[in-house]
Structures are given as C-alpha cells and as structure tokens.
Scaffold this motif. Sequence first.
Motif, PDB file in Angstrom:
ATOM      1  N   LEU A   5       0.830  -1.200   0.000  1.00 33.06           N
ATOM      2  CA  LEU A   5       0.000   0.000   0.000  1.00 33.06           C
ATOM      3  C   LEU A   5       0.870   1.257   0.000  1.00 33.06           C
ATOM      4  CD1 LEU A   5      -2.797   1.289   0.124  1.00 33.06           C
ATOM      5  CD2 LEU A   5      -2.663   1.126   2.629  1.00 33.06           C
ATOM      6  N   ALA A   6       1.966   1.226   0.768  1.00 30.59           N
ATOM      7  CA  ALA A   6       2.839   2.399   0.839  1.00 30.59           C
ATOM      8  C   ALA A   6       3.448   2.699  -0.529  1.00 30.59           C
ATOM      9  CB  ALA A   6       3.935   2.179   1.871  1.00 30.59           C
ATOM     10  N   ALA A   7       3.894   1.648  -1.224  1.00 30.59           N
ATOM     11  CA  ALA A   7       4.516   1.852  -2.532  1.00 30.59           C
ATOM     12  C   ALA A   7       3.507   2.385  -3.539  1.00 30.59           C
ATOM     13  CB  ALA A   7       5.119   0.530  -3.023  1.00 30.59           C
ATOM     14  N   VAL A   8       2.302   1.830  -3.527  1.00 28.77           N
ATOM     15  CA  VAL A   8       1.267   2.295  -4.465  1.00 28.77           C
ATOM     16  C   VAL A   8       0.872   3.732  -4.143  1.00 28.77           C
ATOM     17  CG1 VAL A   8      -1.088   1.921  -5.284  1.00 28.77           C
ATOM     18  CG2 VAL A   8       0.414  -0.035  -4.851  1.00 28.77           C
ATOM     19  N   ALA A   9       0.778   4.038  -2.844  1.00 26.71           N
ATOM     20  CA  ALA A   9       0.403   5.396  -2.445  1.00 26.71           C
ATOM     21  C   ALA A   9       1.449   6.399  -2.923  1.00 26.71           C
ATOM     22  CB  ALA A   9       0.244   5.471  -0.929  1.00 26.71           C
ATOM     23  N   ARG A  10       2.735   6.068  -2.744  1.00 26.51           N
ATOM     24  CA  ARG A  10       3.788   6.987  -3.213  1.00 26.51           C
ATOM     25  C   ARG A  10       3.683   7.209  -4.716  1.00 26.51           C
ATOM     26  NH1 ARG A  10       7.338   4.020   0.371  1.00 26.51           N
ATOM     27  NH2 ARG A  10       7.707   5.233   2.261  1.00 26.51           N
ATOM     28  N   GLU A  11       3.357   6.166  -5.410  1.00 23.69           N
ATOM     29  CA  GLU A  11       3.200   6.280  -6.865  1.00 23.69           C
ATOM     30  C   GLU A  11       2.044   7.204  -7.220  1.00 23.69           C
ATOM     31  OE1 GLU A  11       1.240   3.389 -10.237  1.00 23.69           O
ATOM     32  OE2 GLU A  11       2.540   2.449  -8.739  1.00 23.69           O
ATOM     33  N   LEU A  12       0.910   7.009  -6.564  1.00 28.91           N
ATOM     34  CA  LEU A  12      -0.290   7.785  -6.894  1.00 28.91           C
ATOM     35  C   LEU A  12      -0.183   9.234  -6.431  1.00 28.91           C
ATOM     36  CD1 LEU A  12      -3.049   5.160  -6.002  1.00 28.91           C
ATOM     37  CD2 LEU A  12      -2.333   5.888  -8.285  1.00 28.91           C
ATOM     38  N   TYR A  13       0.400   9.456  -5.251  1.00 31.42           N
ATOM     39  CA  TYR A  13       0.455  10.819  -4.717  1.00 31.42           C
ATOM     40  C   TYR A  13       1.558  11.665  -5.361  1.00 31.42           C
ATOM     41  CZ  TYR A  13      -3.139   9.857  -1.301  1.00 31.42           C
ATOM     42  OH  TYR A  13      -4.348   9.567  -0.707  1.00 31.42           O
ATOM     43  N   GLY A  14       2.218  11.085  -6.335  1.00 31.76           N
ATOM     44  CA  GLY A  14       3.207  11.863  -7.065  1.00 31.76           C
ATOM     45  C   GLY A  14       2.745  12.296  -8.435  1.00 31.76           C
ATOM     46  N   ILE A  15       1.514  11.964  -8.795  1.00 26.55           N
ATOM     47  CA  ILE A  15       1.036  12.333 -10.131  1.00 26.55           C
ATOM     48  C   ILE A  15       0.209  13.618 -10.065  1.00 26.55           C
ATOM     49  CG2 ILE A  15       0.989   9.898 -10.790  1.00 26.55           C
ATOM     50  CD1 ILE A  15      -2.006   9.924 -10.500  1.00 26.55           C
ATOM     51  N   GLN A  16      -0.193  14.094 -11.227  1.00 23.25           N
ATOM     52  CA  GLN A  16      -0.966  15.337 -11.318  1.00 23.25           C
ATOM     53  C   GLN A  16      -2.344  15.167 -10.659  1.00 23.25           C
ATOM     54  OE1 GLN A  16      -0.094  18.222 -12.584  1.00 23.25           O
ATOM     55  NE2 GLN A  16       1.518  17.892 -14.080  1.00 23.25           N
ATOM     56  N   PRO A  17      -2.837  16.210  -9.995  1.00 24.16           N
ATOM     57  CA  PRO A  17      -4.124  16.095  -9.285  1.00 24.16           C
ATOM     58  C   PRO A  17      -5.270  15.641 -10.184  1.00 24.16           C
ATOM     59  CG  PRO A  17      -2.995  18.103  -8.659  1.00 24.16           C
ATOM     60  CD  PRO A  17      -2.214  17.523  -9.794  1.00 24.16           C
ATOM     61  N   GLN A  18      -5.296  16.160 -11.424  1.00 25.32           N
ATOM     62  CA  GLN A  18      -6.415  15.819 -12.299  1.00 25.32           C
ATOM     63  C   GLN A  18      -6.376  14.356 -12.749  1.00 25.32           C
ATOM     64  OE1 GLN A  18      -3.929  17.773 -13.084  1.00 25.32           O
ATOM     65  NE2 GLN A  18      -3.191  17.417 -15.166  1.00 25.32           N
ATOM     66  N   ASP A  19      -5.226  13.715 -12.587  1.00 22.90           N
ATOM     67  CA  ASP A  19      -5.096  12.319 -13.007  1.00 22.90           C
ATOM     68  C   ASP A  19      -5.229  11.343 -11.843  1.00 22.90           C
ATOM     69  OD1 ASP A  19      -4.554  13.243 -15.584  1.00 22.90           O
ATOM     70  OD2 ASP A  19      -2.400  13.383 -15.193  1.00 22.90           O
ATOM     71  N   PHE A  20      -5.341  11.858 -10.627  1.00 25.79           N
ATOM     72  CA  PHE A  20      -5.278  10.991  -9.449  1.00 25.79           C
ATOM     73  C   PHE A  20      -6.409   9.965  -9.438  1.00 25.79           C
ATOM     74  CE2 PHE A  20      -6.557   9.853  -5.162  1.00 25.79           C
ATOM     75  CZ  PHE A  20      -5.368   9.417  -4.606  1.00 25.79           C
ATOM     76  N   THR A  21      -7.632  10.414  -9.561  1.00 23.60           N
ATOM     77  CA  THR A  21      -8.777   9.506  -9.401  1.00 23.60           C
ATOM     78  C   THR A  21      -8.751   8.393 -10.430  1.00 23.60           C
ATOM     79  OG1 THR A  21     -10.111  11.308  -8.488  1.00 23.60           O
ATOM     80  CG2 THR A  21     -11.276   9.363  -9.289  1.00 23.60           C
ATOM     81  N   ALA A  22      -8.510   8.746 -11.699  1.00 24.21           N
ATOM     82  CA  ALA A  22      -8.486   7.732 -12.754  1.00 24.21           C
ATOM     83  C   ALA A  22      -7.341   6.749 -12.530  1.00 24.21           C
ATOM     84  CB  ALA A  22      -8.350   8.410 -14.119  1.00 24.21           C
ATOM     85  N   ALA A  23      -6.168   7.273 -12.135  1.00 25.79           N
ATOM     86  CA  ALA A  23      -5.016   6.394 -11.919  1.00 25.79           C
ATOM     87  C   ALA A  23      -5.247   5.484 -10.719  1.00 25.79           C
ATOM     88  CB  ALA A  23      -3.760   7.233 -11.714  1.00 25.79           C
ATOM     89  N   ARG A  24      -5.846   6.020  -9.668  1.00 26.13           N
ATOM     90  CA  ARG A  24      -6.132   5.206  -8.479  1.00 26.13           C
ATOM     91  C   ARG A  24      -7.080   4.072  -8.815  1.00 26.13           C
ATOM     92  NH1 ARG A  24     -10.077   8.030  -4.616  1.00 26.13           N
ATOM     93  NH2 ARG A  24     -11.366   7.402  -6.407  1.00 26.13           N
ATOM     94  N   ASN A  25      -8.164   4.394  -9.531  1.00 27.31           N
ATOM     95  CA  ASN A  25      -9.154   3.370  -9.868  1.00 27.31           C
ATOM     96  C   ASN A  25      -8.563   2.303 -10.780  1.00 27.31           C
ATOM     97  OD1 ASN A  25     -10.942   4.832  -8.328  1.00 27.31           O
ATOM     98  ND2 ASN A  25     -11.953   5.806 -10.080  1.00 27.31           N
ATOM     99  N   ALA A  26      -7.723   2.756 -11.723  1.00 32.15           N
ATOM    100  CA  ALA A  26      -7.089   1.798 -12.632  1.00 32.15           C
ATOM    101  C   ALA A  26      -6.149   0.871 -11.868  1.00 32.15           C
ATOM    102  CB  ALA A  26      -6.334   2.544 -13.726  1.00 32.15           C
ATOM    103  N   ARG A  27      -5.397   1.438 -10.933  1.00 33.50           N
ATOM    104  CA  ARG A  27      -4.460   0.624 -10.142  1.00 33.50           C
ATOM    105  C   ARG A  27      -5.220  -0.349  -9.257  1.00 33.50           C
ATOM    106  NH1 ARG A  27      -0.581  -1.991  -9.466  1.00 33.50           N
ATOM    107  NH2 ARG A  27       1.436  -1.400  -8.568  1.00 33.50           N
ATOM    108  N   ALA A  28      -6.360   0.066  -8.711  1.00 31.59           N
ATOM    109  CA  ALA A  28      -7.170  -0.827  -7.874  1.00 31.59           C
ATOM    110  C   ALA A  28      -7.708  -1.991  -8.715  1.00 31.59           C
ATOM    111  CB  ALA A  28      -8.304  -0.049  -7.233  1.00 31.59           C
ATOM    112  N   ARG A  29      -8.162  -1.699  -9.933  1.00 32.51           N
ATOM    113  CA  ARG A  29      -8.674  -2.780 -10.803  1.00 32.51           C
ATOM    114  C   ARG A  29      -7.568  -3.765 -11.158  1.00 32.51           C
ATOM    115  NH1 ARG A  29     -11.450   1.603 -13.134  1.00 32.51           N
ATOM    116  NH2 ARG A  29      -9.873   1.761 -14.788  1.00 32.51           N
ATOM    117  N   GLU A  30      -6.372  -3.215 -11.391  1.00 30.49           N
ATOM    118  CA  GLU A  30      -5.233  -4.064 -11.735  1.00 30.49           C
ATOM    119  C   GLU A  30      -4.868  -4.992 -10.588  1.00 30.49           C
ATOM    120  OE1 GLU A  30      -0.445  -3.389 -12.366  1.00 30.49           O
ATOM    121  OE2 GLU A  30      -1.834  -1.781 -12.911  1.00 30.49           O
TER     122      GLU A  30
END
Length: 292
Positions: A5-30
């Motif tokens: 979870l820590a590694a995924v969070a670091r990955e997600l919290y480093g991207i652009q704000p407008q891309d966060f939700t889509a990237a988070r949902n995609a990573r969860a599906r993966e």
Amino acid sequence: MVATLAAVARELYGIQPQDFTAARNARARELKLSDAALAKQVAALRKPAPAAWVVNLLARENSDDLAALLDLGEHMRTAQEQLDRDALRRLGGERRTAVTALAQAGAARAAALGHPPTAAVADEVEQTLLAGTSDPAAAGAVASGVLVKPLRAGGFDAVDLDGAVAVPDAEAWAPSPGGARSPAPPDPVQLADVRRRKEARREAERLEREADAAVAEVDALERRAHRLELRRASLEAEIAELREQLDTAEAALAAVTADDGALTDARSRAIRAAEDARNRARDAAHAAEESD
C-alpha cells in the motif's frame, strides 16, 4: 515484486491532481486480480488537497531543503526544552526564511505543472511546513510524500494528524539514489518521551501561572485591607467628633431645660402676683364706692 500500500500510495500521490482519481481506480482494478484486499485499500485512498499535493511535491523534489527545515524544528524543540531564548529567536528567524523559500519553491513548481496555488492554498502550504517543525510526528507526515490534507500547528503542541496521511505507517519519502533522505517518523519511545517532557513543561507552566495568580490575589487583598483600615480609622475619628458634638448638645439641652424650669416658676409667681394685685385693686375700688 509484491506491491504494498505504501509503494502504491507513493506512486499515486506523485502524479498530477487531475489524473489521481483515474489512476487510483485503474491501479485498484489491476491489483484486484492478484490482491483483493490491497485493491480495496488502494480504492479507498483519498485525493490529496491542493496544499497537501504541493507539500508532497516538495518531499519528492526538494527533499534536502525540506529535511533542513524539519531539522531546524528539532533544534527549536530542544531550545524550547532548555528555555534557550536566544537560540529560539535565532532559529525562529531561520525557520521563517526556510518556510518562505520552500513555499515559494513549491508554488513555482506547482505553477510549472499547470496548478498555480491560490493565496489560501499558499498559506496552507506554509502552515503545513510550520507544523512539520513543531511536532516530530508531523515532521514524518510532511516528509512522507503521501500527505492527504494540510496541517496546522499550535506552538510546540502535538499536531492533529488524524486522517492526514494516506498510509499512516509509511516511511519518509526516499529520493532517487544519491539524494538525501528526509527524516523518517520518530521512534515511538522517543516520541513518547518528547510528549512527556512537553506535558511536564506545560504542567510546570500552569502551576507557575497559578502561583503568580495567587500572589496577585494576595497583593489585591492586602491593598483592599489597607483601604478598609484607612476607612475604619476615618469613621472612628468621625464618630469621636460626633460624640463630642453630642455631649455638647446634651449639656446645652440640660441648661435650656433648667432655664425653662426656672422660667416656668417665675412665670407662675408673676401670674399669682398679678392676680393678687388685681384682687387688691378691686377690693380697694369697692371700699371707695361704699365710703361715698
């Protein structure tokens, strides 16, 4: 490599704000195919507030400067415990300069990425950086790179970190190889010791304030007692004067009463003498008439 979870969070919290939700949902599906529990945790990650996103940028891209600021906070806490006012003034000035510089750097980087912070967001960034210098646990949160919401400090008291970090037990952000590492969250024993010292210091300050208040109350009561003593002396003098006047008045009244009694007796005698004179005059007049 097994995802955490820590590694995924670091990955997600480093991207652009407008891309966060889509990237988070995609990573969860993966992740759902291999680790349903982790996928559920990832899906629950909250989008960072604008100020938190800027601070996360600083944790990644300005880690050396951020580490220096958080180190200043540790020195300030030590100076506070030692009651070193000169050091506190000097370190306070250094902290203001460092916070301003870091906040400006964060604002410039955010603007370059297309997200210039508003005045309110810029203020929240500064407040969050200040909070990181006031409390060891807050320092770990600021340096984590997965901050969710801005922080606010009150002096050197513990900062409210409830829901502030996406992964509460995540270590501080580690920059690319060769770079400096931001300070990790403090050892729990050390943190507990720091908090005990703070509580003891606050208790001593509270007792000192109570002692000062008690001394002030005694002084006020003594001043009041002095005023009452002066008032009592004044009233006693006034009573003595009135008593003297009363004695004089009573003596005058006794003299008047005596005079009044003498006057009454003299008046009675005068009345009787007048009646006797009238009677003798009347008898004389009758006698004269009879002799005629």
